[in-house]
Design a protein around this motif. Sequence first.
Motif, PDB file in Angstrom:
ATOM      1  N   ASP A 219      76.631 -10.478  29.875  1.00 41.33           N
ATOM      2  CA  ASP A 219      75.532 -10.988  30.695  1.00 41.33           C
ATOM      3  C   ASP A 219      74.982 -12.293  30.126  1.00 41.33           C
ATOM      4  OD1 ASP A 219      75.828  -8.754  32.260  1.00 41.33           O
ATOM      5  OD2 ASP A 219      74.016  -7.741  31.541  1.00 41.33           O
ATOM      6  N   ALA A 220      75.236 -12.572  28.847  1.00 46.74           N
ATOM      7  CA  ALA A 220      74.773 -13.813  28.228  1.00 46.74           C
ATOM      8  C   ALA A 220      75.657 -15.004  28.582  1.00 46.74           C
ATOM      9  CB  ALA A 220      74.700 -13.650  26.709  1.00 46.74           C
ATOM     10  N   GLN A 221      76.736 -14.774  29.306  1.00 47.90           N
ATOM     11  CA  GLN A 221      77.622 -15.819  29.839  1.00 47.90           C
ATOM     12  C   GLN A 221      78.184 -16.755  28.757  1.00 47.90           C
ATOM     13  OE1 GLN A 221      74.785 -17.344  32.870  1.00 47.90           O
ATOM     14  NE2 GLN A 221      76.172 -16.495  34.394  1.00 47.90           N
ATOM     15  N   PRO A 222      78.817 -16.181  27.732  1.00 46.17           N
ATOM     16  CA  PRO A 222      79.481 -17.029  26.736  1.00 46.17           C
ATOM     17  C   PRO A 222      80.750 -17.640  27.313  1.00 46.17           C
ATOM     18  CG  PRO A 222      80.062 -14.752  26.367  1.00 46.17           C
ATOM     19  CD  PRO A 222      79.058 -14.748  27.489  1.00 46.17           C
ATOM     20  N   ASP A 223      81.333 -18.583  26.576  1.00 46.66           N
ATOM     21  CA  ASP A 223      82.643 -19.110  26.965  1.00 46.66           C
ATOM     22  C   ASP A 223      83.727 -18.063  26.756  1.00 46.66           C
ATOM     23  OD1 ASP A 223      81.642 -21.827  27.371  1.00 46.66           O
ATOM     24  OD2 ASP A 223      81.522 -21.946  25.191  1.00 46.66           O
ATOM     25  N   SER A 224      83.594 -17.322  25.676  1.00 45.66           N
ATOM     26  CA  SER A 224      84.615 -16.375  25.244  1.00 45.66           C
ATOM     27  C   SER A 224      83.936 -15.140  24.668  1.00 45.66           C
ATOM     28  CB  SER A 224      85.518 -17.036  24.185  1.00 45.66           C
ATOM     29  OG  SER A 224      86.476 -16.139  23.658  1.00 45.66           O
ATOM     30  N   CYS A 225      84.693 -14.057  24.588  1.00 41.45           N
ATOM     31  CA  CYS A 225      84.181 -12.847  23.945  1.00 41.45           C
ATOM     32  C   CYS A 225      85.311 -12.196  23.159  1.00 41.45           C
ATOM     33  CB  CYS A 225      83.634 -11.857  24.982  1.00 41.45           C
ATOM     34  SG  CYS A 225      84.897 -11.130  26.068  1.00 41.45           S
ATOM     35  N   SER A 226      84.946 -11.499  22.109  1.00 43.96           N
ATOM     36  CA  SER A 226      85.945 -10.710  21.396  1.00 43.96           C
ATOM     37  C   SER A 226      86.201  -9.425  22.177  1.00 43.96           C
ATOM     38  CB  SER A 226      85.475 -10.388  19.983  1.00 43.96           C
ATOM     39  OG  SER A 226      84.280  -9.630  20.014  1.00 43.96           O
TER      40      SER A 226
ATOM     41  N   ASP B 145      70.371  -7.736  21.346  1.00 44.28           N
ATOM     42  CA  ASP B 145      69.301  -8.045  22.287  1.00 44.28           C
ATOM     43  C   ASP B 145      69.750  -9.153  23.241  1.00 44.28           C
ATOM     44  OD1 ASP B 145      66.211  -7.961  22.923  1.00 44.28           O
ATOM     45  OD2 ASP B 145      66.754 -10.088  22.701  1.00 44.28           O
ATOM     46  N   LEU B 146      69.698  -8.875  24.546  1.00 47.02           N
ATOM     47  CA  LEU B 146      70.259  -9.802  25.518  1.00 47.02           C
ATOM     48  C   LEU B 146      69.499 -11.125  25.548  1.00 47.02           C
ATOM     49  CD1 LEU B 146      72.368 -10.375  27.657  1.00 47.02           C
ATOM     50  CD2 LEU B 146      70.894  -9.232  29.344  1.00 47.02           C
ATOM     51  N   GLY B 147      68.184 -11.067  25.423  1.00 45.14           N
ATOM     52  CA  GLY B 147      67.411 -12.295  25.406  1.00 45.14           C
ATOM     53  C   GLY B 147      67.803 -13.199  24.253  1.00 45.14           C
ATOM     54  N   ARG B 148      67.985 -12.607  23.085  1.00 47.90           N
ATOM     55  CA  ARG B 148      68.401 -13.394  21.923  1.00 47.90           C
ATOM     56  C   ARG B 148      69.825 -13.934  22.096  1.00 47.90           C
ATOM     57  NH1 ARG B 148      65.642 -12.877  16.899  1.00 47.90           N
ATOM     58  NH2 ARG B 148      63.775 -11.600  17.053  1.00 47.90           N
ATOM     59  N   LEU B 149      70.691 -13.142  22.688  1.00 44.67           N
ATOM     60  CA  LEU B 149      72.056 -13.610  22.927  1.00 44.67           C
ATOM     61  C   LEU B 149      72.059 -14.824  23.854  1.00 44.67           C
ATOM     62  CD1 LEU B 149      73.944 -10.214  23.348  1.00 44.67           C
ATOM     63  CD2 LEU B 149      74.327 -11.890  21.526  1.00 44.67           C
ATOM     64  N   LYS B 150      71.290 -14.747  24.946  1.00 42.19           N
ATOM     65  CA  LYS B 150      71.236 -15.870  25.878  1.00 42.19           C
ATOM     66  C   LYS B 150      70.661 -17.112  25.203  1.00 42.19           C
ATOM     67  CE  LYS B 150      70.848 -13.232  30.199  1.00 42.19           C
ATOM     68  NZ  LYS B 150      69.990 -12.887  31.364  1.00 42.19           N
ATOM     69  N   GLU B 151      69.612 -16.925  24.414  1.00 47.57           N
ATOM     70  CA  GLU B 151      68.991 -18.038  23.703  1.00 47.57           C
ATOM     71  C   GLU B 151      69.984 -18.674  22.726  1.00 47.57           C
ATOM     72  OE1 GLU B 151      64.905 -18.883  21.099  1.00 47.57           O
ATOM     73  OE2 GLU B 151      65.679 -16.828  21.307  1.00 47.57           O
ATOM     74  N   THR B 152      70.774 -17.834  22.073  1.00 47.11           N
ATOM     75  CA  THR B 152      71.754 -18.328  21.108  1.00 47.11           C
ATOM     76  C   THR B 152      72.840 -19.135  21.793  1.00 47.11           C
ATOM     77  OG1 THR B 152      71.325 -16.447  19.645  1.00 47.11           O
ATOM     78  CG2 THR B 152      73.393 -17.638  19.327  1.00 47.11           C
ATOM     79  N   VAL B 153      73.382 -18.615  22.902  1.00 48.51           N
ATOM     80  CA  VAL B 153      74.415 -19.332  23.647  1.00 48.51           C
ATOM     81  C   VAL B 153      73.882 -20.688  24.109  1.00 48.51           C
ATOM     82  CG1 VAL B 153      75.813 -19.328  25.753  1.00 48.51           C
ATOM     83  CG2 VAL B 153      75.655 -17.257  24.363  1.00 48.51           C
ATOM     84  N   ALA B 154      72.668 -20.690  24.652  1.00 44.58           N
ATOM     85  CA  ALA B 154      72.085 -21.942  25.146  1.00 44.58           C
ATOM     86  C   ALA B 154      71.890 -22.958  24.024  1.00 44.58           C
ATOM     87  CB  ALA B 154      70.757 -21.652  25.846  1.00 44.58           C
ATOM     88  N   ALA B 155      71.395 -22.493  22.878  1.00 48.12           N
ATOM     89  CA  ALA B 155      71.131 -23.406  21.764  1.00 48.12           C
ATOM     90  C   ALA B 155      72.426 -23.989  21.209  1.00 48.12           C
ATOM     91  CB  ALA B 155      70.360 -22.674  20.672  1.00 48.12           C
ATOM     92  N   LEU B 156      73.453 -23.167  21.066  1.00 52.19           N
ATOM     93  CA  LEU B 156      74.723 -23.664  20.547  1.00 52.19           C
ATOM     94  C   LEU B 156      75.359 -24.655  21.517  1.00 52.19           C
ATOM     95  CD1 LEU B 156      76.132 -20.382  18.982  1.00 52.19           C
ATOM     96  CD2 LEU B 156      75.532 -22.476  17.735  1.00 52.19           C
ATOM     97  N   ARG B 157      75.218 -24.399  22.813  1.00 46.05           N
ATOM     98  CA  ARG B 157      75.756 -25.343  23.799  1.00 46.05           C
ATOM     99  C   ARG B 157      74.989 -26.663  23.786  1.00 46.05           C
ATOM    100  NH1 ARG B 157      76.784 -20.991  28.563  1.00 46.05           N
ATOM    101  NH2 ARG B 157      78.958 -20.494  28.043  1.00 46.05           N
TER     102      ARG B 157
ATOM    103  N   LEU C 202      80.947 -26.800  20.304  1.00 45.35           N
ATOM    104  CA  LEU C 202      81.834 -25.690  19.993  1.00 45.35           C
ATOM    105  C   LEU C 202      82.032 -24.753  21.184  1.00 45.35           C
ATOM    106  CD1 LEU C 202      80.318 -24.763  16.512  1.00 45.35           C
ATOM    107  CD2 LEU C 202      82.559 -25.834  16.892  1.00 45.35           C
ATOM    108  N   VAL C 203      83.211 -24.179  21.283  1.00 48.44           N
ATOM    109  CA  VAL C 203      83.433 -23.045  22.178  1.00 48.44           C
ATOM    110  C   VAL C 203      82.622 -21.873  21.627  1.00 48.44           C
ATOM    111  CG1 VAL C 203      85.134 -21.428  23.096  1.00 48.44           C
ATOM    112  CG2 VAL C 203      85.743 -23.845  22.787  1.00 48.44           C
ATOM    113  N   VAL C 204      81.780 -21.270  22.465  1.00 48.82           N
ATOM    114  CA  VAL C 204      80.896 -20.200  22.011  1.00 48.82           C
ATOM    115  C   VAL C 204      81.503 -18.847  22.382  1.00 48.82           C
ATOM    116  CG1 VAL C 204      78.588 -19.202  22.132  1.00 48.82           C
ATOM    117  CG2 VAL C 204      78.878 -21.689  22.272  1.00 48.82           C
ATOM    118  N   GLN C 205      81.865 -18.099  21.361  1.00 48.82           N
ATOM    119  CA  GLN C 205      82.439 -16.762  21.552  1.00 48.82           C
ATOM    120  C   GLN C 205      81.461 -15.720  21.004  1.00 48.82           C
ATOM    121  OE1 GLN C 205      85.565 -14.589  18.968  1.00 48.82           O
ATOM    122  NE2 GLN C 205      86.768 -15.714  20.485  1.00 48.82           N
TER     123      GLN C 205
END
Length: 280
Positions: A103-110, A64-76, A81-84
């Motif tokens: 679209d969630a704009q992480p630092d890194s992706c697998s 879910d994109l909304g949850r992904l964005k929320e997760t990236v923001a919270a971890l930042r 940590l570098v968020v992958q």
Amino acid sequence: MPDVPADRLLITVAPTGAETSKQDCPQLPTTLEELVRTGQECEAAGAAMIHVHIRDDEHRPTLDLGRLKETVAALREHTGLVVQLSTGGSVHDPLEDRLRVLDAQPDSCSLTMGTTNFGDDVFSNPWPFVCDLYQLSQERQVVPEFELFDLGQVHALHRLLGRYGLPWGGKVHCDLVMGVPGGMNGTADALVAAVRDLPDAVTSWSATGIGRSTLSVMMAALSKGGHLRVGMEDVLTISRGVPVESNAQLVARAVDAGRLAQRTPMTPQEARSLLGLNGS
């Protein structure tokens, strides 16, 4: 920032994954609050990057994109940590949903370099999808971590870099995922073969040993000068028959192993420099 000293060790934590249920493993971090707390604990223990899968309200894997964005923001907000983000999701996620992870704009992706038999399932990564995801990562300025499950995928990385050039940021980091039923063995011999065949453009690599191969892969990676990925995505016991208590426990063990090899845990800022991230 100057080059990262050679004795530094990048420890990535993969705390959740998509395979283990919360019911079977209550200590698995599946809520946002649990994931943030895990990130804080693992950063304090010595991790510099977090490889993230997320779950829904029923603790099931989701992209879910909304949850992904929320997760990236919270971890930042709450960690350095570098968020992958995982673009693998679960083996059942559609390819188009996996592309939208960026679209969630992480630092890194697998970025897994090929299709793999994954136990009784198939982890699908057809070549056109790999190419699309890589070009999208370049466009979105997201640094990929190339996940390599076998020597064929090592060869595919040569092919991808030859066709599309270097990732955004100019560094090439990959992770050898070893011990998956259907992939390469979690042995020192397999690791040496994979490292031998890596493209010259690779600037850093880590290794992950799944299940019982965790320690043998860890020791082999350290002996070859590589980095480590650990976490409850990959192993649920700390020793034979003894359940893992937390992801920080696995990070601490990696720090101890690194210390024996005279390696010092990398800071998140050093990890950003190693990976070619913006601001490094």
